[in-house]
Scaffold this motif. Structure first.
Motif, PDB file in Angstrom:
ATOM      1  N   GLN A  52      13.466  71.715  12.888  1.00 49.88           N
ATOM      2  CA  GLN A  52      14.642  71.902  12.041  1.00 49.88           C
ATOM      3  C   GLN A  52      14.183  72.259  10.619  1.00 49.88           C
ATOM      4  O   GLN A  52      13.315  71.584  10.073  1.00 49.88           O
ATOM      5  CB  GLN A  52      15.481  70.616  12.023  1.00 49.88           C
ATOM      6  CG  GLN A  52      16.806  70.781  11.306  1.00 49.88           C
ATOM      7  CD  GLN A  52      17.663  69.526  11.351  1.00 49.88           C
ATOM      8  OE1 GLN A  52      17.151  68.412  11.391  1.00 49.88           O
ATOM      9  NE2 GLN A  52      18.976  69.719  11.340  1.00 49.88           N
ATOM     10  N   PRO A  53      14.763  73.315  10.029  1.00 48.39           N
ATOM     11  CA  PRO A  53      14.310  73.736   8.694  1.00 48.39           C
ATOM     12  C   PRO A  53      14.793  72.823   7.568  1.00 48.39           C
ATOM     13  O   PRO A  53      15.883  72.272   7.637  1.00 48.39           O
ATOM     14  CB  PRO A  53      14.921  75.136   8.537  1.00 48.39           C
ATOM     15  CG  PRO A  53      16.149  75.102   9.379  1.00 48.39           C
ATOM     16  CD  PRO A  53      15.838  74.186  10.541  1.00 48.39           C
ATOM     17  N   ILE A  54      13.975  72.706   6.543  1.00 48.25           N
ATOM     18  CA  ILE A  54      14.342  72.076   5.272  1.00 48.25           C
ATOM     19  C   ILE A  54      14.397  73.227   4.267  1.00 48.25           C
ATOM     20  O   ILE A  54      13.428  73.990   4.146  1.00 48.25           O
ATOM     21  CB  ILE A  54      13.314  70.998   4.844  1.00 48.25           C
ATOM     22  CG1 ILE A  54      13.455  69.720   5.678  1.00 48.25           C
ATOM     23  CG2 ILE A  54      13.500  70.601   3.378  1.00 48.25           C
ATOM     24  CD1 ILE A  54      12.704  69.679   6.936  1.00 48.25           C
ATOM     25  N   TYR A  62       9.448  72.851   8.157  1.00 48.04           N
ATOM     26  CA  TYR A  62      10.267  72.372   9.271  1.00 48.04           C
ATOM     27  C   TYR A  62       9.916  70.918   9.555  1.00 48.04           C
ATOM     28  O   TYR A  62       8.800  70.472   9.261  1.00 48.04           O
ATOM     29  CB  TYR A  62       9.985  73.173  10.539  1.00 48.04           C
ATOM     30  CG  TYR A  62      10.451  74.601  10.499  1.00 48.04           C
ATOM     31  CD1 TYR A  62      11.678  74.955  11.053  1.00 48.04           C
ATOM     32  CD2 TYR A  62       9.676  75.592   9.923  1.00 48.04           C
ATOM     33  CE1 TYR A  62      12.121  76.272  11.035  1.00 48.04           C
ATOM     34  CE2 TYR A  62      10.102  76.913   9.895  1.00 48.04           C
ATOM     35  CZ  TYR A  62      11.326  77.248  10.455  1.00 48.04           C
ATOM     36  OH  TYR A  62      11.754  78.547  10.430  1.00 48.04           O
ATOM     37  N   GLU A  63      10.872  70.180  10.157  1.00 48.83           N
ATOM     38  CA  GLU A  63      10.535  68.869  10.716  1.00 48.83           C
ATOM     39  C   GLU A  63      10.474  69.001  12.228  1.00 48.83           C
ATOM     40  O   GLU A  63      11.363  69.594  12.850  1.00 48.83           O
ATOM     41  CB  GLU A  63      11.572  67.794  10.338  1.00 48.83           C
ATOM     42  CG  GLU A  63      11.222  66.438  10.967  1.00 48.83           C
ATOM     43  CD  GLU A  63      12.175  65.298  10.613  1.00 48.83           C
ATOM     44  OE1 GLU A  63      13.190  65.535   9.926  1.00 48.83           O
ATOM     45  OE2 GLU A  63      11.886  64.162  11.044  1.00 48.83           O
ATOM     46  N   LYS A  99       8.847  62.565  -7.671  1.00 47.31           N
ATOM     47  CA  LYS A  99       8.967  62.959  -6.274  1.00 47.31           C
ATOM     48  C   LYS A  99      10.118  63.938  -6.078  1.00 47.31           C
ATOM     49  O   LYS A  99      11.144  63.838  -6.740  1.00 47.31           O
ATOM     50  CB  LYS A  99       9.168  61.713  -5.417  1.00 47.31           C
ATOM     51  CG  LYS A  99       7.992  60.749  -5.585  1.00 47.31           C
ATOM     52  CD  LYS A  99       8.152  59.500  -4.800  1.00 47.31           C
ATOM     53  CE  LYS A  99       7.214  58.379  -5.219  1.00 47.31           C
ATOM     54  NZ  LYS A  99       5.859  58.768  -5.621  1.00 47.31           N
ATOM     55  N   LYS A 100       9.926  64.882  -5.166  1.00 48.92           N
ATOM     56  CA  LYS A 100      10.988  65.816  -4.814  1.00 48.92           C
ATOM     57  C   LYS A 100      11.905  65.156  -3.800  1.00 48.92           C
ATOM     58  O   LYS A 100      11.464  64.312  -3.009  1.00 48.92           O
ATOM     59  CB  LYS A 100      10.395  67.091  -4.198  1.00 48.92           C
ATOM     60  CG  LYS A 100       9.496  67.864  -5.148  1.00 48.92           C
ATOM     61  CD  LYS A 100      10.317  68.663  -6.122  1.00 48.92           C
ATOM     62  CE  LYS A 100       9.438  69.585  -6.948  1.00 48.92           C
ATOM     63  NZ  LYS A 100      10.194  70.161  -8.078  1.00 48.92           N
ATOM     64  N   THR A 101      13.191  65.558  -3.805  1.00 47.87           N
ATOM     65  CA  THR A 101      14.154  64.929  -2.897  1.00 47.87           C
ATOM     66  C   THR A 101      14.652  65.898  -1.831  1.00 47.87           C
ATOM     67  O   THR A 101      14.820  67.092  -2.089  1.00 47.87           O
ATOM     68  CB  THR A 101      15.357  64.385  -3.694  1.00 47.87           C
ATOM     69  OG1 THR A 101      15.796  65.396  -4.621  1.00 47.87           O
ATOM     70  CG2 THR A 101      14.968  63.146  -4.465  1.00 47.87           C
ATOM     71  N   ILE A 102      14.877  65.354  -0.637  1.00 45.94           N
ATOM     72  CA  ILE A 102      15.439  66.105   0.491  1.00 45.94           C
ATOM     73  C   ILE A 102      16.645  65.322   1.003  1.00 45.94           C
ATOM     74  O   ILE A 102      16.523  64.139   1.314  1.00 45.94           O
ATOM     75  CB  ILE A 102      14.411  66.247   1.642  1.00 45.94           C
ATOM     76  CG1 ILE A 102      13.142  66.980   1.166  1.00 45.94           C
ATOM     77  CG2 ILE A 102      15.038  66.952   2.853  1.00 45.94           C
ATOM     78  CD1 ILE A 102      11.990  66.968   2.186  1.00 45.94           C
ATOM     79  N   ALA A 103      17.804  65.970   1.074  1.00 50.04           N
ATOM     80  CA  ALA A 103      18.993  65.323   1.631  1.00 50.04           C
ATOM     81  C   ALA A 103      19.055  65.596   3.128  1.00 50.04           C
ATOM     82  O   ALA A 103      18.978  66.739   3.554  1.00 50.04           O
ATOM     83  CB  ALA A 103      20.250  65.846   0.956  1.00 50.04           C
ATOM     84  N   GLY A 119      17.527  70.436   1.247  1.00 54.37           N
ATOM     85  CA  GLY A 119      18.457  69.892   2.230  1.00 54.37           C
ATOM     86  C   GLY A 119      18.027  70.194   3.653  1.00 54.37           C
ATOM     87  O   GLY A 119      17.266  71.138   3.915  1.00 54.37           O
ATOM     88  N   GLN A 120      18.514  69.352   4.562  1.00 56.07           N
ATOM     89  CA  GLN A 120      18.246  69.498   5.998  1.00 56.07           C
ATOM     90  C   GLN A 120      19.512  69.060   6.714  1.00 56.07           C
ATOM     91  O   GLN A 120      20.140  68.088   6.298  1.00 56.07           O
ATOM     92  CB  GLN A 120      17.083  68.565   6.382  1.00 56.07           C
ATOM     93  CG  GLN A 120      16.747  68.518   7.870  1.00 56.07           C
ATOM     94  CD  GLN A 120      15.589  67.572   8.173  1.00 56.07           C
ATOM     95  OE1 GLN A 120      15.140  66.816   7.303  1.00 56.07           O
ATOM     96  NE2 GLN A 120      15.096  67.603   9.397  1.00 56.07           N
ATOM     97  N   GLY A 121      19.907  69.746   7.741  1.00 55.87           N
ATOM     98  CA  GLY A 121      21.107  69.342   8.478  1.00 55.87           C
ATOM     99  C   GLY A 121      21.707  70.499   9.242  1.00 55.87           C
ATOM    100  O   GLY A 121      21.283  71.638   9.087  1.00 55.87           O
TER     101      GLY A 121
END
Ligand code: G
Ligand code: MN
Length: 232
Positions: free
Chosen positions: A13-15, A25-26, A194-198, A218-220
């Motif tokens: 899944q892409p970020i 990706y995760e 730190k960088k943030t990812i939602a 973001g990821q989702g």
């Protein structure tokens, strides 16, 4: 023997950043049942934990991910590490030598551990983060915010990214409490460098609010569903 049975699948899944560019990706584990239907982690992870299979699963994820990364030098993938794996220092050695043996750039791979796991095994978690970052890999603290730990822990964990738990993000467009909480987490993370990812960005309204809050990535489902990586 589900593992041997070729039932194991990896989805990616892409970020994305604010412009929609893919950061990395995760890798997400899926299993096939007898009928060839996909089982989700919520179903099989508790079983795998019960039978101490998580370290084997983590090894399979790394092996498969390295094979994919070898074929595309521009690809970056982060994979999850289970709490059980953290307790095994021989596994850390194995991961390090597998990365070297694969010949990939270590910067192509990153690791995620959940905040809850990190707090529960604080000293071990710190060691893993330091070792794997020294090796050149990335590191993210997963599902942040649900563990209810203080920000002082966060300062001692030298991760690159903090992933804000999906439960804070899902209804961000209709819940003002969530807005304030995400703002607080994001500000604290940035203050600590730190960088943030939602996680769980499910619609455009939420994605727009995240820009407003200056969350970095973001990821989702709205930004890309997990799917098999098409081999180039
Ligand atoms: O704990 P972690 O964040 O690693 O869990 C990721 C899981 O959530 C994956 O199994 C993935 O398929 C799922 N997922 C990914 N994006 C979304 C989303 O936007 N909404 C929901 N409900 N689930 C998601
Ligand atoms: Mn994760």
């Amino acid at each position: 023997d589900n593992l041997e049975n070729n039932r194991f699948r990896l989805h990616f899944q892409p970020i994305r950043d604010a412009e929609g560019e893919i950061l990395h990706y995760e890798a997400l584990v899926r299993m096939m049942d007898e009928n060839g239907d996909l089982l989700y982690p919520a179903v099989f992870i508790p079983l795998a934990e019960k039978y101490n299979l998580m370290p084997e699963i983590d090894k399979l994820v790394l092996k498969n991910t390295l094979e994919i990364l070898k074929q595309d030098k521009n690809l970056k993938v982060f994979m999850n590490l289970s709490g059980e794996s953290l307790g095994r220092c021989e596994l850390m050695e194995w991961i390090g030598s597998s990365i070297i043996a694969s010949g990939i750039d270590p910067g192509q791979i990153g690791f995620e551990i959940t905040e809850t796991t990190a707090i529960r095994n604080l000293e071990t978690a710190k060691e893993w983060i330091i070792k794997l970052k020294e090796a050149g890999c990335g590191f993210a603290l997963d599902d942040f915010g649900v563990g209810f730990s203080s920000f002082s822990y966060l300062d001692t964990l030298s991760v690159d990214y903090l992933k804000i738990d999906g439960s804070f993000i899902k209804n961000l467009d209709s819940d003002t409490t969530k807005f304030t909480l995400v703002q607080a987490i994001n500000t604290a993370a940035h203050t600590l460098g730190k960088k943030t990812i939602a996680e769980f960005v499910e619609n455009e309204a939420v994605w727009r609010i995240l820009h407003e809050l200056k969350v970095d990535y973001g990821q989702g489902y709205y930004l890309g569903k997990p799917k098999p990586m098409e081999v180039q």
